[in-house]
Design a protein around this motif. Structure first.
Motif, short mmCIF file in Angstrom:
data_model
loop_
_atom_site.label_atom_id
_atom_site.label_comp_id
_atom_site.label_asym_id
_atom_site.label_seq_id
_atom_site.Cartn_x
_atom_site.Cartn_y
_atom_site.Cartn_z
N LEU A 213 0.96 -1.22 0.08
CA LEU A 213 0.05 0.02 -0.02
C LEU A 213 0.67 1.27 -0.10
N ALA A 214 0.44 2.23 -0.92
CA ALA A 214 1.30 3.45 -0.96
C ALA A 214 0.91 4.36 0.45
N MET A 215 -0.42 4.51 0.79
CA MET A 215 -0.90 5.36 1.74
C MET A 215 -1.72 4.69 2.82
N THR A 216 -1.23 4.76 4.02
CA THR A 216 -1.76 4.41 4.93
C THR A 216 -2.00 5.40 6.30
N THR A 217 -2.07 6.55 6.06
CA THR A 217 -2.17 7.51 7.11
C THR A 217 -3.00 8.54 6.65
N ALA A 218 -3.78 9.20 7.39
CA ALA A 218 -4.64 10.22 6.88
C ALA A 218 -3.96 11.27 6.46
N ASN A 219 -2.76 11.80 6.87
CA ASN A 219 -1.89 12.81 6.38
C ASN A 219 -1.49 12.38 4.82
N GLN A 220 -1.20 11.32 4.39
CA GLN A 220 -0.89 10.75 3.32
C GLN A 220 -2.06 11.08 2.46
N TYR A 221 -3.25 10.65 2.79
CA TYR A 221 -4.40 11.11 1.75
C TYR A 221 -4.57 12.53 1.64
N ALA A 222 -4.50 13.15 3.00
CA ALA A 222 -4.89 14.79 2.72
C ALA A 222 -3.80 15.19 1.60
N GLU A 223 -2.48 14.84 1.94
CA GLU A 223 -1.68 15.48 0.90
C GLU A 223 -2.02 15.11 -0.76
N GLN A 224 -2.35 13.86 -0.73
CA GLN A 224 -2.94 13.77 -2.23
C GLN A 224 -3.90 14.36 -2.59
N LEU A 225 -4.93 14.79 -1.84
CA LEU A 225 -6.21 15.39 -2.02
C LEU A 225 -5.84 16.97 -2.09
N SER A 226 -4.73 17.20 -1.60
CA SER A 226 -4.41 18.96 -1.49
C SER A 226 -5.27 19.56 -0.42
N VAL A 227 -5.52 18.73 0.47
CA VAL A 227 -6.44 19.70 1.58
C VAL A 227 -5.77 19.38 2.82
N HIS A 228 -5.88 20.19 4.13
CA HIS A 228 -5.33 20.22 5.18
C HIS A 228 -5.87 18.87 5.91
N VAL A 229 -5.07 18.06 6.70
CA VAL A 229 -5.32 16.74 7.14
C VAL A 229 -6.59 17.05 8.26
N ASN A 230 -6.66 18.20 8.89
CA ASN A 230 -7.83 18.58 10.06
C ASN A 230 -9.07 18.67 9.14
N HIS A 231 -8.93 19.26 8.08
CA HIS A 231 -10.28 19.61 7.11
C HIS A 231 -10.72 18.25 6.69
N LEU A 232 -9.64 17.38 6.16
CA LEU A 232 -10.15 16.28 5.59
C LEU A 232 -10.91 15.09 6.77
N ASN A 233 -10.11 15.21 8.24
CA ASN A 233 -10.93 14.67 9.13
C ASN A 233 -12.23 15.13 9.67
N ARG A 234 -12.29 16.28 9.46
CA ARG A 234 -13.40 16.96 9.98
C ARG A 234 -14.76 16.73 9.05
N VAL A 235 -14.45 16.69 7.60
CA VAL A 235 -15.70 16.39 6.68
C VAL A 235 -15.91 15.15 6.74
N VAL A 236 -14.92 14.00 6.71
CA VAL A 236 -15.26 12.78 6.97
C VAL A 236 -15.80 12.24 8.16
N LYS A 237 -15.56 12.92 9.19
CA LYS A 237 -16.35 12.46 10.47
C LYS A 237 -17.60 13.07 10.14
N GLN A 238 -18.02 14.18 9.65
CA GLN A 238 -19.17 14.93 9.64
C GLN A 238 -20.25 13.97 8.69
N HIS A 239 -19.77 13.61 7.57
CA HIS A 239 -20.52 12.99 6.78
C HIS A 239 -20.59 11.47 6.85
N THR A 240 -19.79 10.77 7.64
CA THR A 240 -19.71 9.17 7.76
C THR A 240 -19.84 8.76 9.15
N GLU A 241 -19.65 9.74 10.15
CA GLU A 241 -19.62 9.56 11.47
C GLU A 241 -18.39 8.62 11.82
N GLN A 242 -17.56 8.54 11.00
CA GLN A 242 -16.32 7.90 11.40
C GLN A 242 -15.00 8.62 11.01
#
Length: 303
Positions: A213-242
């Motif tokens: 696997l190339a990506m295993t952390t939230a930071n790696q996904y955030a970098e790939q998506l060009s968003v701050h990891v805190n923002h990614l975590n916030r919207v993912v939690k908001q829409h999926t409850e996880q």
């Protein structure tokens, strides 16, 4: 939150679907069942299934994926596989058609797997919905009726006939043009969540211990998506409850189960392929998430 439903759990949720009380290995080489959509539930929850399903849908409804949805407003042939989560909600009470639910081991028993990898059942990223004209609807309905009758018969080779019918449906679909009317979400945060889930899914299945696997952390996904990891975590939690990390961990656990039960890779090979630095770290992670160590999971059928 349950993320994967197996065949046994499906029958617990929709008991009418297994009116014949077919065992989970009713063919001796996996499971197959065919039943009427008149027995379908009003809503199927958003999750993955560890089985395959081919549905002939006559009736209207909404098919929901991570980043797109499709309104089914005319007869359609739908394919689903264990890699792609989805939900289904009917929008009319008049529901007809058929379901064929089966395990991969049934379909691939003594069969040519190569061509199936390009079929609607397996193709990742492919469009799994085919709208039918009148002639196609008549032909596909006839094949489903044949499968249903065979399963209830006493013919000793009935499951060979059913398997051939299932292959015929797949090949009939391969001749058709898939639906191209999926609608995208427009909300910005929904799109970020959808892109994250899509990016996560693209990493699977793991095909080789030499291609981890190339990506295993939230930071790696955030970098790939060009968003701050805190923002990614916030919207993912908001829409999926996880959390983002929970999604990643659950998908890794799901893949670990699949590799433990359906591959001959060693525990070390599985650990490294899933991005763990050591087999011990993988073992601790897996036991913490599932309550079993990898060796115990190797002989288990419960996910």
């Amino acid at each position: 939150m349950k993320t994967t439903e197996n065949i046994e759990q499906f029958y617990q949720r929709v008991p009418r679907a297994n009116a014949l009380n077919l065992p989970l290995d009713n063919t001796g080489a996996g499971h197959i069942n065919v039943f009427s959509r008149e027995q379908c539930s009003i809503k199927a929850p958003y999750m993955r299934r560890d089985f395959y399903k081919v549905s002939l849908v006559i009736g209207t409804g909404k098919l929901q994926y991570a980043n797109q949805y499709l309104l089914i407003d005319r007869p359609a042939l739908l394919f689903s596989n264990p890699q792609i989560p989805y939900s289904w909600e009917i929008t009319s009470q008049d529901q007809k058609g058929w379901f064929a639910l089966f395990s991969e081991s049934f379909l691939l028993n003594n069969e040519r797997a190569g061509s199936l990898k390009e079929s609607p059942l397996y193709r990742v990223g492919g469009n799994p919905v085919y709208f039918l004209n009148e002639a196609q609807l008549k032909e596909i309905s006839r094949i489903f009726e044949k499968m249903y009758a065979e399963i209830q018969s006493d013919y000793p080779f009935k499951y060979d006939v059913v398997r051939n019918c299932l292959h015929l449906i797949i090949h009939e679909a391969m001749k058709m043009q898939p639906a191209d009317t999926f609608q995208k979400h427009h909300n910005a945060s929904e799109r970020i969540v959808a892109l994250f889930l899509e990016l996560l899914e693209r990493q699977f299945p793991v095909d080789s211990p030499d291609d981890p696997l190339a990506m295993t952390t939230a930071n790696q996904y955030a970098e790939q998506l060009s968003v701050h990891v805190n923002h990614l975590n916030r919207v993912v939690k908001q829409h999926t409850e996880q959390t983002t990390t929970q999604h990643i961990a659950q998908r890794i656990v799901q893949e670990a189960w699949a590799l433990l039960q359906h591959s001959d890779w060693s525990i070390s090979e599985i650990a490294y392929s899933l991005g763990f630095d050591t087999p011990a770290y993988f073992t601790n992670f897996f036991k913490r998430k599932t309550g079993k160590n990898p060796l115990q999971a190797r002989g288990s059928t419960n996910i």
